[in-house]
Design a protein around this motif. Structure first.
Motif, short mmCIF file in Angstrom:
data_model
loop_
_atom_site.label_atom_id
_atom_site.label_comp_id
_atom_site.label_asym_id
_atom_site.label_seq_id
_atom_site.Cartn_x
_atom_site.Cartn_y
_atom_site.Cartn_z
N GLU A 1 9.67 16.53 2.04
CA GLU A 1 8.36 16.51 1.54
C GLU A 1 8.57 15.39 0.34
O GLU A 1 8.22 15.76 -0.81
N ALA A 2 8.83 14.19 0.56
CA ALA A 2 8.96 13.17 -0.27
C ALA A 2 8.03 12.07 -0.18
O ALA A 2 7.49 12.06 1.20
N ASP A 3 7.86 10.96 -0.88
CA ASP A 3 7.16 9.83 -0.90
C ASP A 3 7.83 8.73 -0.44
O ASP A 3 8.62 8.61 -1.20
N ILE A 4 7.23 7.77 0.46
CA ILE A 4 7.85 6.65 1.02
C ILE A 4 8.00 5.68 -0.26
O ILE A 4 9.12 5.02 -0.43
N GLY A 5 7.04 5.57 -1.08
CA GLY A 5 6.86 4.65 -2.14
C GLY A 5 7.68 5.03 -3.15
O GLY A 5 9.03 4.21 -3.44
N LYS A 6 8.04 6.21 -3.46
CA LYS A 6 8.86 6.66 -4.42
C LYS A 6 10.50 6.59 -3.97
O LYS A 6 11.49 6.23 -4.83
N HIS A 7 10.61 6.88 -2.62
CA HIS A 7 11.98 6.77 -2.08
C HIS A 7 12.46 5.17 -2.16
O HIS A 7 13.37 4.88 -2.47
N ILE A 8 11.50 4.37 -1.96
CA ILE A 8 11.83 2.90 -1.95
C ILE A 8 12.18 2.41 -3.32
O ILE A 8 13.25 1.92 -3.70
N LEU B 1 18.92 23.37 -8.39
CA LEU B 1 19.68 22.86 -9.74
C LEU B 1 18.92 22.03 -10.33
O LEU B 1 19.29 21.13 -11.09
N ASN B 2 17.65 21.82 -9.96
CA ASN B 2 16.57 20.65 -10.56
C ASN B 2 17.13 19.15 -10.32
O ASN B 2 16.96 18.39 -11.12
N MET B 3 17.56 19.20 -9.26
CA MET B 3 18.08 17.89 -8.66
C MET B 3 16.91 16.92 -8.05
O MET B 3 15.89 17.85 -7.51
N SER B 4 16.94 15.87 -8.02
CA SER B 4 15.78 14.90 -7.53
C SER B 4 16.25 15.06 -6.03
O SER B 4 17.49 14.65 -5.52
N ARG B 5 14.97 15.42 -5.24
CA ARG B 5 15.19 15.27 -3.89
C ARG B 5 15.28 13.70 -3.24
O ARG B 5 15.72 13.49 -2.33
N TYR B 6 15.00 12.96 -4.18
CA TYR B 6 15.24 11.51 -3.84
C TYR B 6 16.57 11.10 -3.83
O TYR B 6 17.24 10.16 -3.29
N LEU B 7 17.43 11.72 -4.80
CA LEU B 7 19.00 11.43 -4.80
C LEU B 7 19.42 11.99 -3.55
O LEU B 7 20.38 11.51 -2.84
N LEU B 8 19.01 13.07 -3.12
CA LEU B 8 19.33 13.82 -1.78
C LEU B 8 19.12 12.55 -0.62
O LEU B 8 20.07 12.36 0.38
N LEU B 9 17.93 12.19 -0.47
CA LEU B 9 17.58 11.19 0.46
C LEU B 9 18.49 9.92 0.31
O LEU B 9 19.03 9.50 1.45
N LEU B 10 18.76 9.51 -0.82
CA LEU B 10 19.54 8.22 -0.85
C LEU B 10 21.14 8.60 -0.63
O LEU B 10 21.48 7.64 0.18
N LEU B 11 21.48 9.56 -0.81
CA LEU B 11 23.02 10.05 -0.50
C LEU B 11 23.22 10.16 0.82
O LEU B 11 24.07 9.72 1.70
N LEU C 1 0.94 -1.17 -0.21
CA LEU C 1 -0.04 -0.13 -0.09
C LEU C 1 0.96 1.15 0.05
O LEU C 1 0.63 2.31 -0.66
N LEU C 2 1.89 1.17 0.65
CA LEU C 2 2.81 2.42 0.74
C LEU C 2 3.50 2.58 -0.50
O LEU C 2 3.45 3.80 -1.03
N ILE C 3 3.94 1.48 -1.24
CA ILE C 3 4.57 1.63 -2.68
C ILE C 3 3.50 2.06 -3.62
O ILE C 3 3.82 2.83 -4.68
N TRP C 4 2.16 1.52 -3.71
CA TRP C 4 1.28 1.81 -4.28
C TRP C 4 0.95 3.28 -4.35
O TRP C 4 0.59 3.96 -5.23
N GLY C 5 1.02 4.06 -3.12
CA GLY C 5 0.67 5.45 -3.03
C GLY C 5 -0.61 5.90 -3.03
O GLY C 5 -0.92 6.96 -3.27
N LYS C 6 -1.44 5.07 -2.99
CA LYS C 6 -2.89 5.44 -3.08
C LYS C 6 -3.90 5.56 -1.67
O LYS C 6 -4.88 6.02 -1.83
N VAL C 7 -3.11 5.38 -0.75
CA VAL C 7 -3.63 5.55 0.81
C VAL C 7 -2.54 6.48 1.60
O VAL C 7 -1.51 6.09 1.32
N SER D 1 13.99 1.36 5.13
CA SER D 1 12.72 0.56 5.53
C SER D 1 11.75 1.49 6.31
O SER D 1 12.19 2.38 7.04
N PRO D 2 10.49 1.29 6.04
CA PRO D 2 9.49 1.85 6.94
C PRO D 2 9.48 1.52 8.37
O PRO D 2 8.75 2.34 9.03
N PHE D 3 10.23 0.72 8.71
CA PHE D 3 10.26 0.43 10.26
C PHE D 3 11.08 1.40 10.83
O PHE D 3 11.26 1.38 12.24
#
Length: 456
Positions: free
Chosen positions: A423-430, A139-149, A22-28, A409-411
């Protein structure tokens, strides 16, 4: 050896799979997924309302400090944003990058490594994301790259002896964390070098993505990046966002530097361990409000302005307490861990610690940190020791294999803090980070084997 409860295993896996799906689906909303699914699962197993209340209370105890810290941290950094404290710093960072995305990626790794010297993920995210996110967006960089690094860098540094993974592992095998850390020092150095190289490669990929976006019209065409214009645009954008506060905020230069002193004091008390992070931010907010806003009404208005973000993520963290409490206290997580070990063939016993280490990141998506170290590690160590594998080698394999996946991990409650700040989404981060983190974890485990830290 304790046998798993088949019903608990099936129920626990079902709850985890449905919730993560459900978290990855992002609909709830995460609040819905992490509250409804485990409660329904617990009721289906025959647990009563009193049991569920106890599960929730246990889970809430484990996250309450993070909830308080998050609420006041969001308000704290919101006040700093109102005051424009980071604007000159971010502007200077933009100019120093000279418009080179690769340098920004590498810098993120080094900044996060220094920020995580205290071993606290929440502190690292609070220090790095609010400061770096505007630069990424500029710089139009992805916030998910920031989270990853930031997540990868913090995970590497989380092998310090005062970090949770090594303390848990040392407790299980009866070793001193300081002694266990000594062989890990060169591995941490190698891991940071590997991550800097990876950051450079990801930076190259990010440049290509940005160029492709320009080519398809999804981003404005700029040719050679005009860094000064980017910096000017950032400054103008920040001024526009604070237009309503013009004339209402104490903007004297002395106030600015007093605010800097307060920030340094709050971070110093938190990093030095003199005060609990939650109390540090509560006191920081209490000092910053009258310092920057000269009326009680305006101070209350600014708290109200930042409250929605703070309360929304606090609600998510409290929902995570339901999820963690039900799975932990019902025994589902322990039963899952026991069942996972039973599917591994007996003929690979001498390599069991390496196999489980390789699966460390996926296991982090299925079990909590405590379940992993206090349920999986003792069983793996007991089995591997029969084939002559040292207890420390088993512990190193599981720590190195698992620690890299901590912040995907969502844990991990601190991850929700990071997601809120970015201001990111857990599913997109995963989806963005999981495979990269898993690959990095396996590569680091291979390096540990080459260094002789993990025996095979």
């Amino acid at each position: 050896m304790t046998e798993p409860d088949t019903l608990l295993t099936i129920a626990g896996l079902s709850i985890i799979v449905v919730t993560v799906g459900l978290l990855i689906w992002g609909k709830v909303s995460p609040v819905v997924a992490m509250t409804v699914v485990p409660v329904v699962g617990a009721l289906a197993l025959g647990f009563g309302l009193e049991d569920i209340q106890e599960f929730f209370s246990s889970g809430l105890d484990s996250v309450m400090n993070i909830v308080v810290m998050f609420i006041f941290a969001i308000i704290f950094f919101g006040i700093l944003s109102d005051a424009g404290l980071f604007d000159p710093v971010i502007r200077r960072l933009i100019l120093m990058t000279r418009g080179r995305v690769i340098l920004v990626s590498i810098g993120t790794v080094l900044i996060a490594a220094l920020a995580h010297l205290d071993g606290a993920g929440a502190t690292t995210f609070l220090l790095t994301i609010p400061a770096l996110l505007p630069l990424y967006l500029a710089l139009n960089m992805s916030r998910y790259l920031l989270l990853l690094l930031v997540s990868l860098s913090a995970s590497i540094m989380n092998m310090v002896p005062w970090g949770g993974p090594l303390i848990r592992a040392a407790t299980v095998i009866g070793e001193d964390p300081g002694d266990m850390y000594q062989p890990l020092i060169p591995l941490q150095g190698a891991a940071l070098v590997m991550l800097v190289a990876l950051a450079a490669l990801l930076g190259v990929r990010e440049v290509r993505r940005i160029n492709a976006a320009v080519g398809t019209g999804l981003a404005p065409s700029g040719g050679n990046v005009d860094v000064r214009k980017i910096a000017d645009d950032f400054t103008a954008r920040q001024a526009e966002e604070r237009k309503d506060l013009e004339g209402k905020i104490n903007s004297h230069r002395i106030i600015y530097w007093l605010t800097v002193v307060v920030v340094i004091a709050v971070l110093a008390t938190m990093l030095a361990g003199w005060l609990n992070p939650a109390l540090s931010f509560v006191l920081g907010v209490a000092v910053l409000l009258p310092l920057n806003f000269n009326s009680a009404k305006l101070q209350i208005d600014r708290m109200k302005a930042h409250a929605p973000n703070a309360l929304m993520m606090a609600a998510v963290i409290i929902a995570a307490a339901v999820f963690l409490g039900v799975l932990n206290q019902s025994g589902m997580l322990e039963s899952i861990a026991l069942s996972l070990l039973q599917v591994i063939p007996e003929g690979v016993g001498q390599y069991l610690h390496v196999i489980v280490g390789v699966l460390g990141v996926p296991l982090d998506m299925l079990t909590s940190t405590d379940a992993y170290y206090f349920s999986v590690l003792p069983l793996v160590e007991a089995t591997a020791s029969q084939f002559g594998v040292a207890a420390t080698s088993t512990a190193y394999a599981l720590v190195i294999g698992n620690v890299i996946g901590t912040f995907v991990s969502p844990f991990a409650p601190a991850l929700w803090l990071a997601l809120g700040l970015a201001e990111a989404d857990i599913g997109k981060h995963i989806r963005y980070s999981f495979l990269i983190m898993w690959g990095f974890s396996i590569a680091l485990l291979l390096v540990a084997i080459l260094f002789g830290i993990v025996e095979v």
